[in-house]
Write a protein that holds these residues in place. Structure first.
Motif, PDB file in Angstrom:
ATOM      1  N   THR A  81      31.805  15.735 -27.593  1.00  0.00           N
ATOM      2  CA  THR A  81      32.965  15.857 -28.471  1.00  0.00           C
ATOM      3  C   THR A  81      32.648  16.879 -29.542  1.00  0.00           C
ATOM      4  OG1 THR A  81      33.675  13.578 -28.082  1.00  0.00           O
ATOM      5  CG2 THR A  81      34.490  14.647 -30.064  1.00  0.00           C
ATOM      6  N   LEU A  82      33.605  17.770 -29.789  1.00  0.00           N
ATOM      7  CA  LEU A  82      33.477  18.780 -30.831  1.00  0.00           C
ATOM      8  C   LEU A  82      34.395  18.406 -31.985  1.00  0.00           C
ATOM      9  CD1 LEU A  82      33.150  20.403 -27.901  1.00  0.00           C
ATOM     10  CD2 LEU A  82      32.857  22.321 -29.457  1.00  0.00           C
ATOM     11  N   VAL A  83      33.882  18.517 -33.200  1.00  0.00           N
ATOM     12  CA  VAL A  83      34.611  18.153 -34.408  1.00  0.00           C
ATOM     13  C   VAL A  83      34.623  19.364 -35.332  1.00  0.00           C
ATOM     14  CG1 VAL A  83      34.741  16.588 -36.386  1.00  0.00           C
ATOM     15  CG2 VAL A  83      33.918  15.740 -34.181  1.00  0.00           C
ATOM     16  N   TRP A  84      35.833  19.814 -35.703  1.00  0.00           N
ATOM     17  CA  TRP A  84      35.993  20.877 -36.696  1.00  0.00           C
ATOM     18  C   TRP A  84      36.238  20.211 -38.034  1.00  0.00           C
ATOM     19  CZ3 TRP A  84      37.228  21.589 -31.673  1.00  0.00           C
ATOM     20  CH2 TRP A  84      36.844  22.786 -31.067  1.00  0.00           C
ATOM     21  N   ARG A  85      35.358  20.439 -38.991  1.00  0.00           N
ATOM     22  CA  ARG A  85      35.374  19.728 -40.276  1.00  0.00           C
ATOM     23  C   ARG A  85      35.457  20.731 -41.417  1.00  0.00           C
ATOM     24  NH1 ARG A  85      31.079  17.960 -43.659  1.00  0.00           N
ATOM     25  NH2 ARG A  85      31.597  16.094 -44.879  1.00  0.00           N
ATOM     26  N   GLY A  86      36.464  20.568 -42.270  1.00  0.00           N
ATOM     27  CA  GLY A  86      36.643  21.446 -43.410  1.00  0.00           C
ATOM     28  C   GLY A  86      37.477  22.666 -43.069  1.00  0.00           C
ATOM     29  N   ILE A 140      39.602  18.544 -39.242  1.00  0.00           N
ATOM     30  CA  ILE A 140      40.765  19.330 -38.864  1.00  0.00           C
ATOM     31  C   ILE A 140      41.212  19.022 -37.440  1.00  0.00           C
ATOM     32  CG2 ILE A 140      41.690  21.664 -38.699  1.00  0.00           C
ATOM     33  CD1 ILE A 140      40.997  20.705 -41.521  1.00  0.00           C
ATOM     34  N   GLN A 141      40.259  19.016 -36.512  1.00  0.00           N
ATOM     35  CA  GLN A 141      40.590  18.842 -35.105  1.00  0.00           C
ATOM     36  C   GLN A 141      39.377  18.311 -34.359  1.00  0.00           C
ATOM     37  OE1 GLN A 141      42.711  18.028 -32.926  1.00  0.00           O
ATOM     38  NE2 GLN A 141      43.977  19.887 -32.864  1.00  0.00           N
ATOM     39  N   THR A 142      39.619  17.611 -33.280  1.00  0.00           N
ATOM     40  CA  THR A 142      38.569  17.145 -32.380  1.00  0.00           C
ATOM     41  C   THR A 142      38.933  17.525 -30.956  1.00  0.00           C
ATOM     42  OG1 THR A 142      39.619  14.977 -32.113  1.00  0.00           O
ATOM     43  CG2 THR A 142      37.997  15.204 -33.883  1.00  0.00           C
TER      44      THR A 142
END
Length: 752
Positions: free
Chosen positions: A50-55, A115-117
């Motif tokens: 899983t990829l997590v875009w944070r900030g 922001i998105q996963t």
């Protein structure tokens, strides 16, 4: 649905817990930010990654679908008659064009929002994730070693439980909400699997191994024109940049394999590759990592033996018959040996090596041992102190032509993590005093946890093999112009009560340790934050009973420019202030949750300030939050005056002093003081007797016992914070006691 954090605040830090619905195996921070300024986190779990875009900037809300209006004018309708001979028109491929808001989600001091996963299903568990060993930077500065593909692509490797190793290339920009809500993804459950090109990804399958890999590492290699590759059956010319992937497994007695994968593949393609080098080892490895500067050097850690440096471009024999750019077998350049374990008798077993990482941009090695000892091996003379670096600090310096010690490679500086004293000499621990030895129930407190840790390792140094830990090194981008940025290190020991320590700036910490060893003036109690190692406490608050299985660092958002003097030069020589906090955020990996730890504002205070509680956060600044927050208790008066004198005030030269009002004294000042001429009854006679000004509160004890408790005052008390303060004072006193016992005393005798 994006995950929501549960916030808990302790005396030292603030912990944000993200509960997940699967078991986590590995977490990594990608070194390149997305174009809108988000940090990418990659974690492997039971079904894939899983990829997590944070900030960064948020994605714009999805547009509502256009609804057909009933009763529309049918005069504009056009009838189209399809012929049977004509083929149906092919659907155009979906092109994702995400749109972002103009402002970021939060400032540098607030918690960055997710922001998105993106879930990438692999059909099996992802055990290990490997990312590039480059400096954390923006996409504009991501041209590492002349490779521009990292400016708009994510490149990482994954090792699975089915002995497969993958190299995945993915767009760096997060997918839009419309892209994740496509109808074809709902119709077919396997449409979102890796390799179909739905998310613009490409997949490379690396074969050759028969057992699951214990760890992977990835770097980049840009071949020279005219070079050939022997990784396939037919010799082909290497064109464009290639990713070099290394993986180790327990196959046979230990195996190390390396692959070469081109990075210029088109989205939606699946390629297969065979290893170009296979090294059979005398013992399995624990971890591997590529050098960030010398990209052909690989750091291989064998837990029970040594730390070795391997170069896959240098052949082990002078005449190599390989037809490709790489030799058939690489060369082992150096072996670094740890010290021996302590015990009741002379031990021939070395301390197990938990982890080793490159620091000083590939010129030194930071090592963590199982008993909590850490050390730095200075390979290329990268010591920040010029006086010690030129005096034999480097292993390859002219003053030190050979390794220091034949059986043990001496550290340049060394020490122990805070809280690992029971791990240093397990033979001296008393096992009968350990909790649970007599079969009785013992509650878990900080003292019983320490005794339980000593009990688990008592009985010999072989018990240290069960200790888990690791190191993560974060390379920050340069603050001004060109040059190298500062490095931060994160050292952790896992378990039910984990030990996690942070080195804010490695170079300044290294220099302070050298000055301390040389007798320089280093204040251990009130030194600047970058010069000391900081331990994060009360981590069980966010883990909620789970064991710590890993820890990584996340670079914090860019801070405002430092203050400048009148002449335009930066104040304080351009160094960061200790009140700014840690330069990184700490991500604690649990079994099924992720905890992000922020340092509190008052955690950088000195020991005296923290013990006296001088720095308190005002409750007026507290905002409504959807979390369980533990705030400091209210301010209380420093002293309360009690008048316990039994003598009555008398006149004379000295002016009579007014009686001090007691806590339970509710005497009205307007009461009569002259004696009355009316008949005095028995009850009035008792009340008319002169009162004792010292013990006036004794008459109101019965009244005070019947008064109901003040519920508002009881609610204002923070019992949890009071317990945390008591535990912190106890821990600080124990540390002071240990420092006093460990210190040396100098006694001078006068000559008679």
């Amino acid at each position: 649905m994006l995950p929501v954090a549960r916030t808990r605040r302790t005396a030292q830090n603030t912990q944000h817990t993200y509960p997940l619905s699967c078991r986590i195996h590995d977490v990594k921070t990608y070194p390149v930010q997305s174009p809108q300024g988000a940090t990418v986190l990659i974690y492997g779990h039971e079904n894939g990654i899983t990829l997590v875009w944070r900030g960064g900037k948020r994605l714009k809300a999805p547009k509502p679908p256009k609804e057909k209006q009933n009763g529309a004018n049918s005069g504009d309708a056009v009838m189209i008659i399809d012929s049977d001979d004509e083929a149906p028109a092919a659907a155009l491929p979906f092109v994702d064009k995400p749109e972002f808001e103009d402002t970021p989600t939060a400032n540098a001091s607030a918690l960055p929002a997710i922001i998105q996963t993106l879930d990438l299903a692999l059909g099996t568990a992802a055990l290990s994730v490997g990312v590039l060993p480059m400096t954390h930077c923006t996409p504009e500065d991501a041209g590492w070693n002349g490779v521009d593909v990292f400016q708009n692509k994510l490149v990482f490797t994954v090792a699975c439980a089915t002995s497969d190793v993958y190299v995945i290339t993915l767009p760096l920009t997060p997918p839009s909400h419309e892209s994740k809500a496509r109808p074809e993804l709902r119709q077919n459950l396997l449409a979102g699997n890796v390799g179909r090109g739905v998310w613009g990804e490409s997949l490379a399958i690396l074969g050759g191994q028969s057992r699951p890999c214990g760890g992977v590492a990835i770097t980049v290699f840009k071949p020279k024109p005219g070079s050939q590759s022997s990784s396939s059956e037919e010799n082909t010319t290497l064109v464009g940049p290639h990713a070099i992937v290394a993986a180790h497994s327990r196959e046979a007695s230990g195996t190390l394999r390396l692959w070469s994968v081109p990075l210029d593949t088109k989205p939606g393609t699946i390629t297969r590759h065979n290893p170009f080098q296979t090294e059979y080892l005398p013992a399995p490895l624990t971890s591997i990592s590529f050098n960030p500067s010398h990209i052909t050097q690989l750091l291989a850690v064998s837990s029970s033996h040594a730390v070795r440096i391997f170069d896959y471009t240098l052949g082990s024999v002078p005449e190599d018959n390989s037809d490709g750019p790489f030799p058939a077998e690489g060369s082992w350049l150096l072996s670094l040996y740890p010290p021996f374990a302590r015990g009741s008798v002379m031990s021939t077993t070395r301390k197990p090596i938990l982890a080793a990482k490159w620091i000083a941009y590939g010129h030194a090695i930071l090592t963590l041992l199982a008993d909590g000892q850490w050390g730095i091996w200075d390979i290329d003379g990268a010591s920040p102190s010029t006086s010690t670096a030129g005096a034999g600090g480097s292993l390859f310096s002219k003053a030190n032509a050979a390794l220091r010690g034949s059986a043990i490679t001496a550290f340049n500086v060394t020490g122990h993590l805070e809280g690992t004293s029971p791990l240093r000499n397990p033979a001296t621990q008393k096992s009968p005093a350990a909790p649970g030895s007599g079969g009785e129930f013992v509650p878990m407190t900080p003292h019983t946890r320490r005794d339980a840790l000593a009990a688990t390792i008592a009985g010999g140094s072989e018990k240290l093999a069960a200790v888990k830990g690791g190191i993560d090194v974060i390379q920050a981008p340069p603050t001004r112009g060109t040059g190298l940025g500062e490095e931060s290190a994160l050292l952790w020991l896992g378990g039910a009560d984990p030990i996690v320590s942070v080195v804010p700036v490695i170079s300044r910490f290294w220099d302070s340790q050298l000055r301390r060893a040389g007798g320089g003036g280093v204040n251990l109690w009130s030194g600047a934050q970058p010069t000391r190692m900081i331990r994060l406490t009360e981590l069980g608050t966010g883990l909620l009973g789970e064991r710590c299985t890993g820890a990584v660092g996340i670079p914090r958002a860019a801070r405002p420019a430092p203050a400048t003097n009148r002449d335009g030069t930066p104040s304080d020589n351009g160094t960061s202030n200790a009140s700014e906090g840690l330069p990184i955020e700490v991500l604690i990996q649990g079994e099924s949750r992720i905890v992000i730890v922020h340092e509190s504002e008052d955690s950088g205070a000195s020991l005296t300030t923290r013990l006296l509680g001088a720095r308190k956060k005002p409750r007026a600044d507290i905002t409504v939050a959807k979390a369980i927050l533990t705030y400091p208790r209210q301010q209380k008066p420093n002293s309360v005056a009690f008048n316990l004198s039994v003598s009555r005030p008398s006149g004379g030269l000295l002016r009579p002093r007014g009686a001090v009002k007691g806590l339970f004294d509710n005497v009205d000042e307007s009461m009569e003081v002259l004696p009355s001429t009316e008949p005095i009854e028995e009850d009035q006679a008792l009340s008319s007797q002169p009162r004792n000004p010292g013990f006036l509160f004794g008459n109101d004890l019965s009244y005070a016992a019947d008064v109901l408790d003040d519920e508002s005052e009881a609610e204002a008390r923070d019992v949890d914070q009071e317990i945390l303060d008591i535990m912190e004072i106890d821990r600080e006193l124990e540390q002071m006691e240990s420092e006093r016992d460990r210190g040396t005393k100098r006694v001078f005798f006068e000559e008679g």
